[in-house]
Design a protein around this motif. Sequence first.
Motif, PDB file in Angstrom:
ATOM      1  N   ARG A   1      -5.314   8.388  -4.561  1.00 23.35           N
ATOM      2  CA  ARG A   1      -3.740   8.571  -3.796  1.00 23.35           C
ATOM      3  C   ARG A   1      -3.049   8.202  -4.651  1.00 23.35           C
ATOM      4  NH1 ARG A   1      -1.992   3.530  -1.097  1.00 23.35           N
ATOM      5  NH2 ARG A   1      -0.417   5.182   0.530  1.00 23.35           N
ATOM      6  N   LEU A   2      -4.257   7.098  -5.730  1.00 24.91           N
ATOM      7  CA  LEU A   2      -3.397   6.163  -6.443  1.00 24.91           C
ATOM      8  C   LEU A   2      -3.034   6.520  -7.577  1.00 24.91           C
ATOM      9  CD1 LEU A   2      -4.633   2.291  -6.166  1.00 24.91           C
ATOM     10  CD2 LEU A   2      -1.678   3.589  -5.633  1.00 24.91           C
TER      11      LEU A   2
ATOM     12  N   GLU B   1      -6.096   2.647   9.735  1.00 31.02           N
ATOM     13  CA  GLU B   1      -5.080   3.046   9.712  1.00 31.02           C
ATOM     14  C   GLU B   1      -4.463   3.451   7.627  1.00 31.02           C
ATOM     15  OE1 GLU B   1      -1.972   0.957  10.995  1.00 31.02           O
ATOM     16  OE2 GLU B   1      -0.191   2.211   9.989  1.00 31.02           O
ATOM     17  N   ILE B   2      -4.885   2.660   6.913  1.00 29.91           N
ATOM     18  CA  ILE B   2      -4.351   3.072   5.997  1.00 29.91           C
ATOM     19  C   ILE B   2      -5.958   3.710   4.946  1.00 29.91           C
ATOM     20  CG2 ILE B   2      -2.417   1.736   5.667  1.00 29.91           C
ATOM     21  CD1 ILE B   2      -4.339  -0.809   4.519  1.00 29.91           C
TER      22      ILE B   2
ATOM     23  N   ARG C   1       3.415   4.070  -9.281  1.00 33.20           N
ATOM     24  CA  ARG C   1       2.298   4.547 -10.477  1.00 33.20           C
ATOM     25  C   ARG C   1       3.473   6.235 -10.974  1.00 33.20           C
ATOM     26  NH1 ARG C   1      -3.450   2.679 -10.465  1.00 33.20           N
ATOM     27  NH2 ARG C   1      -3.186   0.741  -9.830  1.00 33.20           N
TER      28      ARG C   1
ATOM     29  N   VAL D   1      -5.701  18.438 -12.382  1.00 37.52           N
ATOM     30  CA  VAL D   1      -5.689  17.789 -13.201  1.00 37.52           C
ATOM     31  C   VAL D   1      -6.800  16.805 -13.109  1.00 37.52           C
ATOM     32  CG1 VAL D   1      -4.227  15.954 -14.411  1.00 37.52           C
ATOM     33  CG2 VAL D   1      -3.190  18.644 -13.491  1.00 37.52           C
TER      34      VAL D   1
ATOM     35  N   TYR E   1       0.788  18.102 -15.144  1.00 36.17           N
ATOM     36  CA  TYR E   1       1.300  16.634 -14.309  1.00 36.17           C
ATOM     37  C   TYR E   1       1.381  16.808 -13.184  1.00 36.17           C
ATOM     38  CZ  TYR E   1      -1.440  13.422 -18.031  1.00 36.17           C
ATOM     39  OH  TYR E   1      -2.496  12.993 -18.597  1.00 36.17           O
TER      40      TYR E   1
ATOM     41  N   ASP F   1      -8.231   5.204 -14.782  1.00 36.80           N
ATOM     42  CA  ASP F   1      -7.176   5.773 -14.241  1.00 36.80           C
ATOM     43  C   ASP F   1      -5.633   5.577 -15.231  1.00 36.80           C
ATOM     44  OD1 ASP F   1      -7.251   3.167 -14.477  1.00 36.80           O
ATOM     45  OD2 ASP F   1      -6.746   2.732 -12.295  1.00 36.80           O
TER      46      ASP F   1
ATOM     47  N   THR G   1      -4.668   6.991 -18.262  1.00 36.80           N
ATOM     48  CA  THR G   1      -5.008   8.391 -19.028  1.00 36.80           C
ATOM     49  C   THR G   1      -4.487   8.658 -20.211  1.00 36.80           C
ATOM     50  OG1 THR G   1      -3.423   9.423 -18.106  1.00 36.80           O
ATOM     51  CG2 THR G   1      -5.183  10.055 -17.036  1.00 36.80           C
ATOM     52  N   GLY G   2      -4.291   7.418 -20.863  1.00 41.36           N
ATOM     53  CA  GLY G   2      -3.649   7.306 -22.741  1.00 41.36           C
ATOM     54  C   GLY G   2      -5.036   7.985 -23.490  1.00 41.36           C
TER      55      GLY G   2
ATOM     56  N   TRP H   1       0.769  -1.469  -0.406  1.00 44.66           N
ATOM     57  CA  TRP H   1       0.086   0.225   0.312  1.00 44.66           C
ATOM     58  C   TRP H   1       0.850   1.118   0.100  1.00 44.66           C
ATOM     59  CZ3 TRP H   1      -0.333   3.899   3.293  1.00 44.66           C
ATOM     60  CH2 TRP H   1      -1.382   5.060   3.550  1.00 44.66           C
TER      61      TRP H   1
ATOM     62  N   GLN I   1      -9.787  16.003 -15.930  1.00 49.49           N
ATOM     63  CA  GLN I   1      -9.462  15.261 -17.059  1.00 49.49           C
ATOM     64  C   GLN I   1     -11.166  14.076 -16.949  1.00 49.49           C
ATOM     65  OE1 GLN I   1      -6.442  12.620 -14.731  1.00 49.49           O
ATOM     66  NE2 GLN I   1      -4.692  12.851 -16.513  1.00 49.49           N
TER      67      GLN I   1
ATOM     68  N   PRO J   1       1.616   4.126  -4.849  1.00 54.30           N
ATOM     69  CA  PRO J   1       1.339   5.633  -5.107  1.00 54.30           C
ATOM     70  C   PRO J   1       2.763   5.817  -6.055  1.00 54.30           C
ATOM     71  CG  PRO J   1       0.902   6.001  -3.081  1.00 54.30           C
ATOM     72  CD  PRO J   1       0.860   3.953  -3.269  1.00 54.30           C
TER      73      PRO J   1
ATOM     74  N   TYR K   1      -6.554  -1.298   8.387  1.00 47.47           N
ATOM     75  CA  TYR K   1      -7.807  -0.964   7.384  1.00 47.47           C
ATOM     76  C   TYR K   1      -7.995   0.700   7.482  1.00 47.47           C
ATOM     77  CZ  TYR K   1      -7.535  -5.115   5.672  1.00 47.47           C
ATOM     78  OH  TYR K   1      -7.013  -6.321   4.879  1.00 47.47           O
TER      79      TYR K   1
ATOM     80  N   PRO L   1      -1.238  10.156  -9.648  1.00 46.37           N
ATOM     81  CA  PRO L   1       0.369  10.619  -9.403  1.00 46.37           C
ATOM     82  C   PRO L   1      -0.211  12.347 -10.366  1.00 46.37           C
ATOM     83  CG  PRO L   1       0.315   9.005 -11.774  1.00 46.37           C
ATOM     84  CD  PRO L   1      -1.129   9.289 -11.024  1.00 46.37           C
ATOM     85  N   TYR L   2      -1.357  12.671 -10.363  1.00 44.43           N
ATOM     86  CA  TYR L   2      -1.458  14.427 -10.340  1.00 44.43           C
ATOM     87  C   TYR L   2      -2.216  15.291  -9.822  1.00 44.43           C
ATOM     88  CZ  TYR L   2      -2.004  10.466 -14.207  1.00 44.43           C
ATOM     89  OH  TYR L   2      -1.604   9.630 -15.028  1.00 44.43           O
ATOM     90  N   PRO L   3      -2.192  16.595  -9.784  1.00 46.55           N
ATOM     91  CA  PRO L   3      -2.116  17.466  -9.317  1.00 46.55           C
ATOM     92  C   PRO L   3      -4.111  17.470  -9.452  1.00 46.55           C
ATOM     93  CG  PRO L   3      -1.398  18.229 -10.061  1.00 46.55           C
ATOM     94  CD  PRO L   3      -1.823  17.399 -11.187  1.00 46.55           C
TER      95      PRO L   3
END
Lengths: 423, 216
Positions: free
Chosen positions: B194-195, B77-78, A244, B202, A308, B127, B129-130, A237, B206, A241, B75, B197-199
């Motif tokens: 969180r997965l 905690e994360i 990725r 953005v 990005y 997720d 973005t291609g 976990w 999208q 990130p 769980y 990686p963009y602001p």
Amino acid sequence: MPVDTFITDAMLGTFRNMLQECRDKNLSGDDFNALDAALARMEQLGAEMDDTAAYSGMLVQEGLFIKFSDHYSKLLSSAAEQASANDTGGYDETADCQLLQNTLQAYREAVKNIRTHKAEVKQIMGDHATDADMLFKDQLISNAIEAVINLGESGISYPQFLTQLNEQGLDKALEGSVITRQGLQYSIDAAKATSANPFYVKKEMEKLSLHDGLTDTSVHKIADSLQFQLGCEKIDWTYEPDIRKWNKIKQGWERSVFLLDEWITAYCSFAPHIEPWAAAKDPKEAVTESQDCVPGQLRVWQQINQRYFGMSIQQLFGHPSFNWDVEYHWMHWSQEYLEFLFFQVEPVCQPSQQPDTHLIFIAEKMHKENRKFNPNINLPTKRFASFFDDYFGEGEFAKRYGMPAKPDSNAAVWSNKNLFTGI
Amino acid sequence: MIDYLETYKQYYFVRMKRYEGNTDYTNTFAAEKALFDIINSCKTLEEFKSKMGNANEQIAIALVTDQQQIRLGHYNEINEVIKAESCRRIIEKAKQLNNSTDLISMVNEEQNAVNIAIATDTISPFDDTGYLENIEIWEQAKVPDTYRERFSAYAREQKTKLKNGYSDIENEMNKWKPGWQFDFEKINEERHRRLLPYPDEVILEQKRSTQQILNR
């Protein structure tokens, strides 16, 4: 057309055996009927449906696995209760001896089953049967079970057996033998041999460290499986990130390089005769499109990456993912060609601009002299082969998969992995 | 001659001691202690058999409860809310039970339910973005006017592929959860966000572009 029997046999085989076991024991009643009905429904869906994924989904949606397991455990426990109710002797020595013998017999069967299943797997693996010895450490599990059997056969009573099982942590050893230190070390070695990015190696090393920490602090020196499982989940976990983001930034500089290469190569005299243009319906027209349009595409790609990550093309090249790919020989291109693209081609690759003849001359020369590609691009495979051979035997990788030919490149090997850092 | 009563007392004592002082297993310790106290008060094993009741089953329930509490803490905690909610449900339902058979059924049912919930808790293909990147490149690149129509066609082709991507995932998820539809609100939930990686701005753009293409 029904789901392939190869699939249904694999999915339902265990359930069929369990039902047969109940029939063999002459068990009956509502739970037996419900068990029978659940399996019949699984078989029916397998016959009616043709899509394996949809079939799996339907089995889960209807909760058929759960229903089956539920009624199976109820059926067995009511049979045990019945046997217990018929037992009027209470806690006497004979009953205890029998309980101990039943328990030990179950463990003996388990060892036998493990060995039988491994032998079956080895038969299926044919020429690579010895891999099973490397990948499945059945001896560790068998040893843990045999320690339990030895204790039970040492002449002690059933309650003494249970007490010592707890005191000596042999029950934990059974649980702990599933997590093997060798297995975790194998994962680290595989991650290092691959070296796709720094995080995979870090993750596997942290898992081993977690395992060792849990082992050291436990009374019986066996890692707690629940804590280990949750700890590994947290490690995955934590790094996901980063992985990725790393991959996306890497895609940023990779695509930039491919666009720069496409643009400058499109100006070379031989362009219509090589890929990708040679495959086009009209190669000359395709070449012209690359010459006219790639700069515009590159600049939009630059804007996207700026948005990005706040990174220019120069900054993308300076990212640690670039240095990593150079250091671990994943880089497709040679150092001299990338220097040429980065320092000389990129600044002039602008919409409505053309490269001057000097740049075209260099590009043609590097192409003709075969100096565009990394001469060490075969090293990742060699690195992985070395890891594979360490575990499965000298020369095994080459024997099974072949080794890559020496790259057809006259370029010098990379000498500066930090070429664009800090630019 | 073995004194079975004493050896069983010793056995239950060892079991109880294993959890003593372990703050993660307070319920299990209490249930083990209750069983030990029963046997310790007995003069014969027959008396123990008659007094034991479901004290043994209560240990199984307590152990499941403690282990689910450990999972719940992890769980929380994360911030994995779906998995945490499943732990909470198991803990609550376990309180209503008094035998291990029902406990096994309940845990199995919950496991089945959470497996479906996890499998269908996806923001794929958002997720990836291609397609959006390619559309932007074909639509925004500064190119001679003679290429505009061709580039528009390239962009339309990418839009079709993007639409197909969403329709494929909905078809696939409906096999597991009938009526499943892509939920754009889910993108902002932390376990998914969180997965990416963009602001934030953005992601917002999208999302807006994708909804416009999908006409949703």
